[in-house]
Design an enzyme around this catalytic site. Sequence first.
Site, mmCIF file in Angstrom:
data_model
loop_
_atom_site.group_PDB
_atom_site.id
_atom_site.type_symbol
_atom_site.label_atom_id
_atom_site.label_comp_id
_atom_site.label_asym_id
_atom_site.label_seq_id
_atom_site.Cartn_x
_atom_site.Cartn_y
_atom_site.Cartn_z
ATOM 1 N N SER A 186 4.738 -13.396 -31.487
ATOM 2 C CA SER A 186 3.504 -13.806 -30.813
ATOM 3 C C SER A 186 2.431 -12.721 -30.916
ATOM 4 O O SER A 186 2.715 -11.537 -30.775
ATOM 5 C CB SER A 186 3.809 -14.071 -29.347
ATOM 6 O OG SER A 186 2.632 -14.378 -28.673
ATOM 7 N N ILE A 231 -5.350 -5.561 -27.262
ATOM 8 C CA ILE A 231 -6.237 -6.687 -27.563
ATOM 9 C C ILE A 231 -6.700 -7.344 -26.258
ATOM 10 O O ILE A 231 -7.814 -7.846 -26.164
ATOM 11 C CB ILE A 231 -5.513 -7.747 -28.454
ATOM 12 C CG1 ILE A 231 -4.913 -7.099 -29.715
ATOM 13 C CG2 ILE A 231 -6.435 -8.904 -28.812
ATOM 14 C CD1 ILE A 231 -5.876 -6.424 -30.638
ATOM 15 N N CYS A 288 2.488 -9.557 -18.183
ATOM 16 C CA CYS A 288 1.190 -9.694 -17.517
ATOM 17 C C CYS A 288 1.318 -9.286 -16.055
ATOM 18 O O CYS A 288 2.377 -9.445 -15.456
ATOM 19 C CB CYS A 288 0.717 -11.140 -17.529
ATOM 20 S SG CYS A 288 1.148 -11.994 -18.994
ATOM 21 N N LYS A 310 10.749 -13.304 -23.150
ATOM 22 C CA LYS A 310 10.509 -12.129 -24.001
ATOM 23 C C LYS A 310 10.581 -10.879 -23.141
ATOM 24 O O LYS A 310 9.777 -10.705 -22.217
ATOM 25 C CB LYS A 310 9.135 -12.242 -24.672
ATOM 26 C CG LYS A 310 8.872 -11.125 -25.682
ATOM 27 C CD LYS A 310 7.666 -11.454 -26.548
ATOM 28 C CE LYS A 310 7.450 -10.432 -27.640
ATOM 29 N NZ LYS A 310 6.348 -10.819 -28.533
ATOM 30 N N ILE A 370 12.102 -6.751 -28.932
ATOM 31 C CA ILE A 370 11.390 -6.206 -27.789
ATOM 32 C C ILE A 370 9.885 -6.491 -27.909
ATOM 33 O O ILE A 370 9.377 -6.635 -29.025
ATOM 34 C CB ILE A 370 11.603 -4.666 -27.652
ATOM 35 C CG1 ILE A 370 11.123 -3.927 -28.892
ATOM 36 C CG2 ILE A 370 13.017 -4.342 -27.337
ATOM 37 C CD1 ILE A 370 11.179 -2.399 -28.777
#
Lengths: 219, 304
Positions: free
Chosen positions: B23, B73, B131, B166, B192
């Site tokens: 991703s 990003i 997050c 993940k 990872i």
Amino acid sequence: MLSVDHGMDPLLKRPFSIHRLFGDDVQILYRLAGKGTHILSGRNKGDILDAVGPLGNKFPPPGSGDKTILIAGGIGIAPIFALAEKLKNKEILLFYGAKTKEELLCTDQIKSLGIDPVISTDDGSCGQKGTAIDALIKHLIRHPSLVTSHRLYACGPRPMFKSLSLLAKKHNLKGYIALEQHMACGIGTCLGCVINTVDGYKRVCREGPVFPLEKILWE
Amino acid sequence: MMKINLSVNLGKLKLKNPVMTASGTFAYGKEYSEFVDLDRLGAIVVKGISLKPMKGNPEPRICETPCGMLNAIGLQNVGLKGFIRQQLPYLKSLRTKIIVNILGNSIDEYIELAENLESAGVDAVELNVSCPNVNKGGIAFGTEPVVFAELIKSVRRHTSLPLITKLSPNVANIKVFAKISEDEGSDIISLINTITGMSINIRSRRPRLANITGGLSGPAIRPIAIRMVWECYRTVRIPIIGMGGIITAEDAIEFFLAGASAVAIGTGNFVNPKATLDVLDGIRAFMAGEGIHSLKELTGGLKW
């Protein structure tokens, strides 16, 4: 995007603008700036390196009858020279600045295109003392009519773009700039090379590297 | 010619081969179609999607480091609606599995994302747990066991899609998080994610990323990733998608031996846009050369 080596360090390809084209040969012009370009300068004739390109957009051609002002700061001469060569039959004013006389490149080739460049160097070792933008400002004071009749094309370091941007706002100059930015992929996927614009973040590799000067938001 | 079976079952998620994309490194797939026959991939894991579009961090967002790169990003993405309308139709036209990485600031956001993506017809979702949880003081879901467990349990209750968690490597003991993932109903774990890092320009004395810190990826982190895959393999029974600095087939095979059932290529896509298929072809060639018929013979095949 050009890989300078086959190993894992440095890992990423480097973005370069195309300086000149000779048939199938692509010429790039670069300044020794960091690890990547130092390794590249050690490459020999016949060495094989990976490359992906051409990528991104290009300078839009000026309208017929448009006169052009080209501005190059330092190694920004690489794509600006290519543009000058392409526009050779048009009326061109070229402002070219570098740190020192030694860092001025392609001056003979520029002259052979029939262009008489306005040269400036930071240390005054050649041409006017100061930057290409300083030279442009002096020129605008003497020839205010230039403002409306010319289209700008520029490539150089970020401080140059910032002062050009202020100047353009003041005189309502329109034009295009080719930006330099660190990149990972070069094909629009990593979103690492963005620049802030009036329309939000744009990818220098994909929507650029050429942007209308007035669209870029400098911090 | 020897018959080689490259298909792999990650629980109920069945892939025709074990090579996926990581991703955030493959955008929404289409961008790579000039370089890669996307139909040949085992799965495409698209860039993390949030409920609302996110504009991302100021630049500079990336910098190169020895054998790797740092990125911040800032999760720039088109948002759930934009993804379903603009990106998903193309992805669904491909003959590969489509996995969507999802990210939220609350458990409810993750649930809404998973439910909507299930209705939209994706093949699996991957929880991005790196997050900040705004309801819990901004601590990342992936580093605090209690909220981590609650997140997986809650999303599990609201979707029947294969659920991939993940794992973040920025924890003292990744085995704890692998075990929680399994216990709370995750079908698969992937690991990872990037390792938090930092780099400084010594002349300007400024950080080389506007965000100051960023996620380290690339071959520099591969030994850490291999170690963590091995630790997780010895801890859980659910399948593992291994990633972290895979550039070549040899790197991928290292992950299989450590315990991965599939692999994802991330930063490798930036280094070589055809990396995914080069890795796939290389795995097949390795298996042919070694007389290995099935990936099962490789997964967890470490001798020690």
